[in-house]
Write a protein that holds these residues in place. Structure first.
Motif, PDB file in Angstrom:
ATOM      1  N   PHE A 223       0.859  -1.189   0.000  1.00  0.00           N
ATOM      2  CA  PHE A 223       0.000   0.000   0.000  1.00  0.00           C
ATOM      3  C   PHE A 223       0.895   1.240   0.000  1.00  0.00           C
ATOM      4  O   PHE A 223       2.074   1.171   0.389  1.00  0.00           O
ATOM      5  CB  PHE A 223      -0.963  -0.001   1.193  1.00  0.00           C
ATOM      6  CG  PHE A 223      -0.287   0.018   2.546  1.00  0.00           C
ATOM      7  CD1 PHE A 223      -0.101   1.208   3.240  1.00  0.00           C
ATOM      8  CD2 PHE A 223       0.146  -1.168   3.144  1.00  0.00           C
ATOM      9  CE1 PHE A 223       0.498   1.229   4.482  1.00  0.00           C
ATOM     10  CE2 PHE A 223       0.747  -1.164   4.393  1.00  0.00           C
ATOM     11  CZ  PHE A 223       0.930   0.041   5.066  1.00  0.00           C
ATOM     12  N   PRO A 224       0.397   2.383  -0.462  1.00  0.00           N
ATOM     13  CA  PRO A 224       1.240   3.562  -0.676  1.00  0.00           C
ATOM     14  C   PRO A 224       2.032   4.019   0.543  1.00  0.00           C
ATOM     15  O   PRO A 224       3.165   4.495   0.417  1.00  0.00           O
ATOM     16  CB  PRO A 224       0.231   4.636  -1.104  1.00  0.00           C
ATOM     17  CG  PRO A 224      -0.893   3.873  -1.717  1.00  0.00           C
ATOM     18  CD  PRO A 224      -0.993   2.606  -0.916  1.00  0.00           C
ATOM     19  N   GLY A 225       1.472   3.886   1.729  1.00  0.00           N
ATOM     20  CA  GLY A 225       2.162   4.344   2.928  1.00  0.00           C
ATOM     21  C   GLY A 225       3.123   3.339   3.527  1.00  0.00           C
ATOM     22  O   GLY A 225       3.806   3.645   4.518  1.00  0.00           O
ATOM     23  N   ALA A 226       3.208   2.147   2.945  1.00  0.00           N
ATOM     24  CA  ALA A 226       4.126   1.118   3.449  1.00  0.00           C
ATOM     25  C   ALA A 226       5.569   1.499   3.128  1.00  0.00           C
ATOM     26  O   ALA A 226       5.820   2.254   2.184  1.00  0.00           O
ATOM     27  CB  ALA A 226       3.798  -0.227   2.817  1.00  0.00           C
ATOM     28  N   PRO A 227       6.534   0.992   3.903  1.00  0.00           N
ATOM     29  CA  PRO A 227       7.946   1.334   3.648  1.00  0.00           C
ATOM     30  C   PRO A 227       8.417   0.952   2.257  1.00  0.00           C
ATOM     31  O   PRO A 227       9.248   1.639   1.667  1.00  0.00           O
ATOM     32  CB  PRO A 227       8.702   0.550   4.728  1.00  0.00           C
ATOM     33  CG  PRO A 227       7.692   0.266   5.775  1.00  0.00           C
ATOM     34  CD  PRO A 227       6.387   0.122   5.074  1.00  0.00           C
TER      35      PRO A 227
END
Length: 315
Positions: A223-227
């Motif tokens: 997902f976009p906010g994952a590292p």
């Protein structure tokens, strides 16, 4: 009276003859006696030393054999792990992917140095298959690290605070290209690097190991906010390029290779020319060492120039 006196003379030659024969015989026996025991001592010393050397060699061989994971055990562990991972659902490696990594571990001429990004369902398997070697795990979760160390103290694992995000892919690639001759060069000691893509806060000894196999199976990247795995792939590429020691090649595996970040970063830093195998969603690269004056990750490929991977990702 004078005429009856008798003078008895003892001839010195008689005394010397008798005493000389007895002394010579005595000395001869003494010499033989001493020589025998000297020979016996030396023979015993040499024999004992040879016996001890042979015993030590046998013991060393037996220990080496005992330390090695027997092939039937290796195959059994892999079989049951592959059976339980019959599908790659939930981020697990598929049976074919497991066998691809295991085959490289099995072929290591010396005990493997195996670096794994991500604590996963296969963590215990990797640690067991590489029984004779050094296996180190790196993960984003300090909680998971503490739990695995509590349950399995034999596992060596470290947590990393990733500062990258999946949504930062384009800016990170642009940064690496702008710093290719400085902080983000392919041959360097990441411990002293300020490249945004490099992982530089691991224990010092990790940067000194000549890694034979590196598996990128973390951190999270769905997902976009994952590292995302930009930093892990870049770090794997630099560790491989900067490798010390006799072994010139490093096998780098990237799981979920079909996702955008993994595909683009692999093209950029591991290079398509080095891709030797693709099994399901696992990419297998073989990287060689580079000269310290090299400033291109992929000198024989167009992937590191003009931004072709980025143009693909923007479509």
């Amino acid at each position: 009276m004078k005429g009856s006196t008798k003078l008895i003379l003892l001839h010195p030659s008689i005394h010397k003859h008798g005493g000389g024969a007895g002394g010579a015989t005595h000395r001869l026996w003494l010499f033989l006696f001493a020589s025998f025991f000297t020979f016996a001592f030396i023979f015993s010393l040499v024999t004992t030393r040879d016996t001890n050397s042979a015993a030590a060699a046998t013991s060393s061989g037996a220990k080496s054999s005992a330390d090695a994971l027997p092939k039937p055990v290796f195959n059994a562990l892999l079989h049951y792990a592959a059976t339980s991972n019959s599908t790659s659902a939930g981020g697990r490696l598929s049976s074919a992917e497991l066998k691809s990594v295991a085959a490289v571990l099995r072929r290591c001429a010396t005990p493997c140095n195996f670096l794994v990004f991500g604590l996963t369902h296969e963590t215990l398997l990797w640690n067991s298959l590489n029984l004779r070697g050094k296996t180190i795990f790196v993960d984003e979760s300090s909680y998971l690290i503490s739990k695995i160390e509590e349950k399995h103290p034999e596992i060596e694992a470290y947590d990393v605070q990733f500062t990258t995000k999946v949504s930062d892919l384009k800016s990170l690639i642009a940064h690496s290209r702008s710093e290719i001759r400085n902080e983000c060069k392919p041959v360097q000691n990441l411990l002293f690097s300020d490249c945004k893509l490099g992982i530089n806060d691991l224990p010092n000894h990790i940067y000194e190991v000549a890694w034979d196999v590196i598996l990128v199976d973390g951190p999270r990247g769905y997902f976009p906010g994952a590292p995302g795995r930009t930093a892990a792939i870049f770090t794997a590429a630099v560790l491989s390029r900067s490798k010390r020691g006799a072994a010139a090649e490093t096998h780098v595996f990237v799981h979920e290779f079909d996702r955008e970040v993994e595909r683009i970063c692999s093209d950029e830093f591991l290079c398509r020319d080095n891709l030797v195998e693709s099994v399901d969603s696992l990419g297998h690269f073989v990287l060689g060492k580079m000269d310290s004056n090299s400033f291109e990750f992929c000198p024989n490929s167009s992937s590191s120039s003009s931004g072709s991977p980025l143009s693909r990702s923007s479509s």
